[in-house]
Write an enzyme that holds these catalytic residues in place. Structure first.
Site, PDB file in Angstrom:
ATOM      1  N   ASP A 132       0.829  -1.207   0.000  1.00 35.66           N
ATOM      2  CA  ASP A 132       0.000   0.000   0.000  1.00 35.66           C
ATOM      3  C   ASP A 132       0.865   1.259   0.000  1.00 35.66           C
ATOM      4  OD1 ASP A 132      -2.569   1.099  -0.065  1.00 35.66           O
ATOM      5  OD2 ASP A 132      -3.277  -0.182   1.564  1.00 35.66           O
ATOM      6  N   GLU A 167      -0.951   1.903  -5.078  1.00 42.71           N
ATOM      7  CA  GLU A 167      -0.881   3.340  -4.785  1.00 42.71           C
ATOM      8  C   GLU A 167      -2.077   4.073  -5.398  1.00 42.71           C
ATOM      9  OE1 GLU A 167       0.660   6.252  -7.264  1.00 42.71           O
ATOM     10  OE2 GLU A 167      -0.786   4.898  -8.173  1.00 42.71           O
ATOM     11  N   TRP A 168      -3.114   3.314  -5.759  1.00 43.67           N
ATOM     12  CA  TRP A 168      -4.446   3.830  -6.105  1.00 43.67           C
ATOM     13  C   TRP A 168      -4.503   4.581  -7.434  1.00 43.67           C
ATOM     14  CZ3 TRP A 168      -2.735   6.621  -1.409  1.00 43.67           C
ATOM     15  CH2 TRP A 168      -2.616   5.762  -0.305  1.00 43.67           C
ATOM     16  N   GLY A 169      -3.457   4.476  -8.260  1.00 44.19           N
ATOM     17  CA  GLY A 169      -3.481   5.095  -9.569  1.00 44.19           C
ATOM     18  C   GLY A 169      -3.195   6.579  -9.587  1.00 44.19           C
ATOM     19  N   ASP A 190     -10.298   2.969  -3.724  1.00 47.69           N
ATOM     20  CA  ASP A 190     -10.918   1.755  -3.196  1.00 47.69           C
ATOM     21  C   ASP A 190     -12.347   1.586  -3.715  1.00 47.69           C
ATOM     22  OD1 ASP A 190      -8.618   1.384  -1.774  1.00 47.69           O
ATOM     23  OD2 ASP A 190      -9.453   1.942   0.168  1.00 47.69           O
TER      24      ASP A 190
END
Length: 383
Positions: A132, A167-169, A190
């Site tokens: 993460d 890293e969520w883009g 998320d």
């Protein structure tokens, strides 16, 4: 040796189960063992789901040598014993850490401990690391540097550990994730258990994540490295730790179908001890899974939009096409798909992968009526 650094690792999108969506911080050894048993007893392991991944909140702390150890009450047998238990059942063991000083849940992160943690994970028998990006400087240069550091540390262990970049883009990891050692990289924030977005930024619905946020990324997916639109919410039914109102059977089916056309990792998030029969059937459909696992490794892409209806295409290794016709509208719609939109011509044999039925030959176009938020998934074969 392939581009990913390991022969055959992530040659097709990874499939498995992760603890976060259903259990959040309540994960423990008993739950993980029960999920492993459920994967086997339900037939999901045979369908291809092999990774069992423990997400955040497994941690006990660091010892005097800086090595991580698991929470002694949550994981009393220790991680090597749990890994051995999974491996003996034909499953693979996944774990979670973070590129910052702390994880998203405030547990010890791996910043400054990358080599120690990589060796620890390898010694435990870990096969998959979800990594993460909470509590880390939020800029692209730092993201690339920290993920490259852990990617190198994992390779140095000599153990083939699948590296999941989360890293969520924010910093377009599809451009650098493979070079950083990643085998999959999150392209979105998320997901939550709902068709539409929730009121908070971390509550992304199936509709926006799948149809909007994945377009244009197809060039960056290939064997050894995959775009990851986050985990499956099929079967949560509004009972998960991530929140959300739940979805209808048709919405869950559309979710699963689109993820398979996207060549996305298929990581189940529901409690497999109480998964309902319809959700289990959705997650187990071998013909739809075959689209996701096709060895060509092409990600599907949108070829046309007709109002709130869309058509997506995924080229397959044997020359067939996976075709998804989706109705994003809140009302039923009839959709006609001209072959010209698919850039094909002549006669094609069509098989409906949810009806598990051959529909015969079609020349020039295909038409279907779809309920709200429903889909039709075809496999087209020339001739």
């Amino acid at each position: 040796m392939s581009d990913d650094g390991y022969t055959g690792l992530a040659a097709t999108p990874p499939m498995g189960w992760n603890s976060w969506n259903a259990f959040g911080k309540e994960v423990n050894e008993a739950v993980v063992r029960q999920m492993a048993d459920a994967l086997i007893e339900s037939g999901l392991r045979q369908a291809g789901y092999t990774y069992v991944v423990i997400d955040d909140h497994w941690h006990g702390g660091r010892d005097e040598h800086g090595a991580l150890y698991p929470h002694p009450q949550k994981f009393p047998s220790g991680m090597p014993a749990l890994a051995e238990h999974l491996h003996a059942r034909g499953l693979k063991f996944g774990i979670y850490s973070d590129a910052g000083e702390k994880t998203c849940g405030g547990e010890p992160g791996s910043l400054g401990y990358e080599e120690i943690d990589a060796r620890t994970f390898a010694d435990w028998g870990v096969d998959f690391l979800k990594y993460d990006f909470c509590h880390a400087p939020d800029d692209r240069a730092t993201a690339e540097r920290l993920y490259r550091k852990m990617g190198a540390a994992l390779r140095q262990t000599g153990r083939p550990i699948l590296f999941s970049i989360c890293e969520w883009g924010h910093h377009r990891p599809w451009l650098w994730g493979r070079a950083a050692g990643g085998h999959m990289w999150r392209t979105t924030g998320d997901i939550w258990d709902g068709w539409r977005d929730g009121p908070h930024v971390a509550q992304n619905g199936i509709d926006s994540i799948g149809f909007e946020q994945q377009r244009g990324l197809e060039a960056y997916a290939a064997p050894g490295g995959w775009n990851d639109p986050d985990m499956l919410v099929v079967g949560l039914r509004g009972r998960g730790a991530i929140g959300g109102p739940g979805c209808s059977d048709l919405e869950y089916r559309t979710h699963f179908s689109l993820w398979c056309l996207l060549a996305a990792p298929l990581i189940i998030g529901c409690d497999l001890r109480q998964v309902d029969p319809v959700s289990l059937e959705t997650l187990s459909n071998p013909e739809v899974i075959a689209l996701d696992q096709d060895p060509l490794g092409r990600q599907g892409y949108r070829v046309c939009r007709l109002g709130r209806c869309e058509v997506w295409v995924k080229p397959l290794a044997n020359g067939d096409l996976g075709v998804g016709v989706f109705n994003r509208d809140d009302a039923a719609r009839a959709v006609n798909v001209p072959w010209s939109d698919l850039e094909i011509e002549s006669r094609w044999q069509a098989r409906d992968l949810w009806q598990r039925a051959d529909l015969g030959a079609f020349e020039g176009s295909f038409s279907v009526e779809l309920e709200s938020h429903a889909c039709c998934i075809l496999r087209l074969s020339p001739g």
